[in-house]
Design a protein around this motif. Structure first.
Motif, mmCIF file in Angstrom:
data_model
loop_
_atom_site.group_PDB
_atom_site.id
_atom_site.type_symbol
_atom_site.label_atom_id
_atom_site.label_comp_id
_atom_site.label_asym_id
_atom_site.label_seq_id
_atom_site.Cartn_x
_atom_site.Cartn_y
_atom_site.Cartn_z
ATOM 1 N N LYS A 73 42.943 63.781 31.185
ATOM 2 C CA LYS A 73 42.579 62.720 30.245
ATOM 3 C C LYS A 73 43.649 61.634 30.347
ATOM 4 O O LYS A 73 44.665 61.683 29.654
ATOM 5 N N GLN A 74 43.419 60.666 31.202
ATOM 6 C CA GLN A 74 44.451 59.708 31.571
ATOM 7 C C GLN A 74 44.862 58.793 30.424
ATOM 8 O O GLN A 74 45.954 58.221 30.444
ATOM 9 N N GLU A 75 44.029 58.657 29.414
ATOM 10 C CA GLU A 75 44.384 57.803 28.282
ATOM 11 C C GLU A 75 45.459 58.425 27.398
ATOM 12 O O GLU A 75 46.118 57.734 26.627
ATOM 13 N N SER A 76 45.650 59.738 27.510
ATOM 14 C CA SER A 76 46.576 60.473 26.652
ATOM 15 C C SER A 76 47.869 60.778 27.384
ATOM 16 O O SER A 76 47.868 61.445 28.420
ATOM 17 N N ALA A 77 48.991 60.311 26.846
ATOM 18 C CA ALA A 77 50.286 60.590 27.463
ATOM 19 C C ALA A 77 50.581 62.087 27.458
ATOM 20 O O ALA A 77 51.207 62.608 28.389
#
Length: 315
Positions: free
Chosen positions: A190-194
């Motif tokens: 989930k690339q939006e989540s660091a």
């Protein structure tokens, strides 16, 4: 040179994908190297700015010192896929290939549509307001891929036109063993989540939301890749996936793309950006969110600190 059928990697920073294919994670993005025999090889994507030495060390370990690639092939030209490109080209006099619709962003003609921090999903989205926006210019090193799907130097591979995340995005496919280098057409975290990025938690996900400017095209591209029935997928973000895990994840993404991939709100949700071979033609108006504006400031500060610390550890 490392043999194509070896299953382990002595250099701790990179990983095996498939016979003759290796990848390396650079902070939150991946690059790939493909062997083509007799010590020759091709680089796919060029990671982040400042990491050319790490890419060169990996190449030397795999293919020997002072042995540049035959070519560099770009899935697309976003900053996290071309960051080290200009530095690499200072040492490697090699051609760089991309789809015709990506060339404007590699030759200084046009900037991409701006990222959209309003899509939500986590810190990586909020931080997108700080990501480099200007195009790079590699001049006469940029070459256009043949539109018949063939790839230079990679006779057993083809490319698939997979727009949506960027106007000229491509994915690479080796039909003999169904190996897919998807770029950012879909990713495996989930690339939006660091948090997900840091933990590299596996999850077949849509293209990174903050940079995707045409969701209709993005959905069609994922369907196109699912139809290939890949056995292994190596993506621009996240770890390689294979077998049942990949098949089920990709099926779920395709079947539920509107709910899990497309953000509820955002600049490009209802209206796509428009581009041609000269670059961007139209960008939808920017939405304003006062809540987001306040939260971005705090997230940006924390995110920058985290990324700098991770980069320092890697170097």
């Amino acid at each position: 040179m490392k043999k194509n059928n070896e299953a382990t990697t002595p250099y701790e920073d990179y990983f095996d994908v498939a016979p003759g294919v290796w990848g390396m994670r650079i902070v939150f993005t991946n690059i790939y190297m493909i062997a083509i025999g007799h010590g020759q090889w091709v680089l796919v994507d060029a990671g982040l700015h400042g990491f050319a030495p790490r890419i060169q060390r990996m190449a030397a370990e795999l293919f020997g010192e002072n042995n540049p690639p035959e070519a560099i092939i770009l899935t697309h030209g976003h900053f996290d896929h071309v960051g080290a490109l200009k530095k690499l080209l200072e040492d490697w006099d090699v051609p760089v290939y991309a789809h015709p619709l990506e060339i404007p962003y590699l030759t200084g003609q046009s900037a991409y549509p701006p990222p959209d921090p309003t899509v939500g999903g986590g810190m990586m989205s909020a931080l997108s307001v700080l990501y480099p926006k200007k195009p790079i210019d590699i001049g006469d090193k940029a070459f256009i891929l043949n539109e018949n799907g063939s790839l230079p130097f990679l006779s057993d591979w083809t490319y698939i036109f997979t727009p949506g995340h960027s106007p000229g995005h491509i994915s690479l496919f080796r039909s003999s063993d169904k190996v897919l280098i998807a770029g950012d057409a879909f990713v495996t975290t989930k690339q939006e989540s660091a948090f997900s990025v840091a933990k590299q938690k596996k999850l077949v996900s849509g293209p990174p939301k903050y940079f995707t400017t045409d969701w209709v095209a993005a959905a069609a591209s994922v369907k196109k890749l699912r139809a290939l029935h890949p056995a292994i997928a190596a993506t621009g973000h996240g770890k390689p996936m294979s077998g049942k895990e990949l098949t089920e994840g990709l099926n779920y993404l395709v079947n539920h793309f509107d709910e899990i991939a497309i953000p509820d709100t955002g600049r490009y949700v209802k209206e796509s950006a428009k581009a041609n071979r000269r670059g961007v033609l139209y960008v939808p108006p920017r939405p304003f969110s006062p809540v987001l504006a306040a939260s971005v400031a705090g997230l940006v500060a924390l995110g920058l600190y985290t990324i700098v610390k991770q980069s320092q550890k890697k170097n």
